[in-house]
Scaffold this motif. Structure first.
Motif, PDB file in Angstrom:
ATOM      1  N   GLN A 225     -19.129 -18.997 -37.383  1.00 49.30           N
ATOM      2  CA  GLN A 225     -19.721 -20.173 -38.017  1.00 49.30           C
ATOM      3  C   GLN A 225     -19.314 -20.322 -39.483  1.00 49.30           C
ATOM      4  O   GLN A 225     -19.480 -21.404 -40.058  1.00 49.30           O
ATOM      5  N   ALA A 226     -18.782 -19.265 -40.108  1.00 51.37           N
ATOM      6  CA  ALA A 226     -18.340 -19.346 -41.507  1.00 51.37           C
ATOM      7  C   ALA A 226     -16.823 -19.407 -41.628  1.00 51.37           C
ATOM      8  O   ALA A 226     -16.293 -19.390 -42.741  1.00 51.37           O
ATOM      9  N   ASP A 227     -16.092 -19.475 -40.505  1.00 47.47           N
ATOM     10  CA  ASP A 227     -14.636 -19.580 -40.536  1.00 47.47           C
ATOM     11  C   ASP A 227     -14.226 -20.975 -41.010  1.00 47.47           C
ATOM     12  O   ASP A 227     -15.045 -21.903 -41.023  1.00 47.47           O
ATOM     13  N   PRO A 228     -12.955 -21.152 -41.391  1.00 52.00           N
ATOM     14  CA  PRO A 228     -12.480 -22.508 -41.698  1.00 52.00           C
ATOM     15  C   PRO A 228     -12.748 -23.435 -40.520  1.00 52.00           C
ATOM     16  O   PRO A 228     -12.549 -23.065 -39.365  1.00 52.00           O
ATOM     17  N   CYS A 229     -13.171 -24.642 -40.813  1.00 51.73           N
ATOM     18  CA  CYS A 229     -13.653 -25.554 -39.778  1.00 51.73           C
ATOM     19  C   CYS A 229     -12.627 -25.785 -38.676  1.00 51.73           C
ATOM     20  O   CYS A 229     -12.964 -25.796 -37.491  1.00 51.73           O
TER      21      CYS A 229
END
Length: 295
Positions: A225-229
């Motif tokens: 959920q915190a990775d690049p979109c």
């Protein structure tokens, strides 16, 4: 289900009474049977989607797609039962109705028991997700609100039933990695943290989820959920956008929902997926742009 079986019987009965199925086999008869079964399947999907749409107000299109995806299961049994029942009545009379209805009813009962087990399983996950609220890391009701809104957004985007389940479980447990923090983040607002810290919390959360025995797909969504979109799966994009919306609207006071939605729209595509933000806007427009108060 009763209406669908009746529909299949009504379709087959005139053909059976005219002896269409007694004149020998052939490709034409096989194609006719398949066409009638497909028509019955569409009837079942339309009735089921219409019932859910009338009860909940959810978009009809995604509901219909979800019903069609699941037609291999109990819907195929219903269609086959209706066809066989229509043919059997011509031979055995009305006694064929209870003979073929009882197995269908038992199947439906088994399905309801399975659904009850799944509901209990979800309640267990929801209780585990509340650990961050009990420990004071996140506001009361935050996980529940994110899960409900995420599921609505996923449904608007046309996710299947299995994908919606993974999305809901991941949304419920998206903040569980905060239990690793020595000092809680104010109001649990991880969207304001540096990206490296967000990723660390997400990875720790995924590790916790894997230890609970929940589907590994849920852990993947929590971890990413915190990775690049652009590198995230759809479920992770939804949780990220909905979580940010809930945090921003909660802190913005009156009219916070509109303000938070505008912030998400003005952010870059690397932060929040535009298609997810627009789906969120559509979901909110059908209800209220405000987030329920904590607690």
């Amino acid at each position: 289900r009763v209406l669908t079986v009746a529909f299949a019987a009504v379709c087959f009965q005139p053909l059976s009474s005219r002896g269409v199925f007694l004149d020998g086999g052939g490709p034409a008869q096989a194609l006719l049977l398949i066409a009638l079964l497909v028509l019955t399947t569409l009837c079942d999907a339309l009735l089921a989607a219409a019932a859910v749409h009338a009860r909940t107000g959810w978009p009809f299109g995604p509901l219909l797609r979800e019903e069609l995806r699941g037609m291999v299961g109990i819907t195929s049994a219903v269609c086959a039962t209706g066809a066989v029942m229509a043919l059997a009545v011509a031979v055995a009379g009305l006694w064929a109705l209870p003979v073929f209805s009882v197995p269908l009813l038992l199947t439906q009962l088994s399905y309801r028991r399975y659904a009850a087990v799944r509901a209990t399983y979800r309640q267990t996950i929801a209780s585990l997700a509340r650990a961050t609220e009990i420990a004071g890391y996140t506001p009361a009701g935050h996980a529940r609100r994110v899960a409900e809104l995420s599921r609505a957004v996923g449904r608007d985007l046309g996710l299947s039933g299995a994908e919606l389940t993974v999305l809901e479980y991941a949304a419920l447990m998206h903040d569980i990695g905060q239990l690793s923090l020595v000092d809680p983040v104010p109001a649990g607002a991880t969207a304001c943290l540096p990206v490296t810290e967000q990723r660390r919390i997400a990875l720790l959360g995924g590790a916790v989820v894997r230890q609970t025995g929940v589907d590994a797909a849920v852990a993947v969504v929590v971890e990413r959920q915190a990775d690049p979109c652009r590198e995230q799966p759809v479920a992770a994009r939804i949780v990220r956008a909905v979580n940010a919306y809930e945090e921003k609207s909660r802190d913005a006071g009156p009219g916070g929902g509109l303000t938070a939605l505008e912030e998400l729209r003005l952010a870059t595509a690397d932060d929040y997926a535009p298609e997810v933000v627009e789906a969120l806007a559509r979901v909110l427009s059908r209800g209220s742009l405000s987030v329920p108060a904590a607690g």
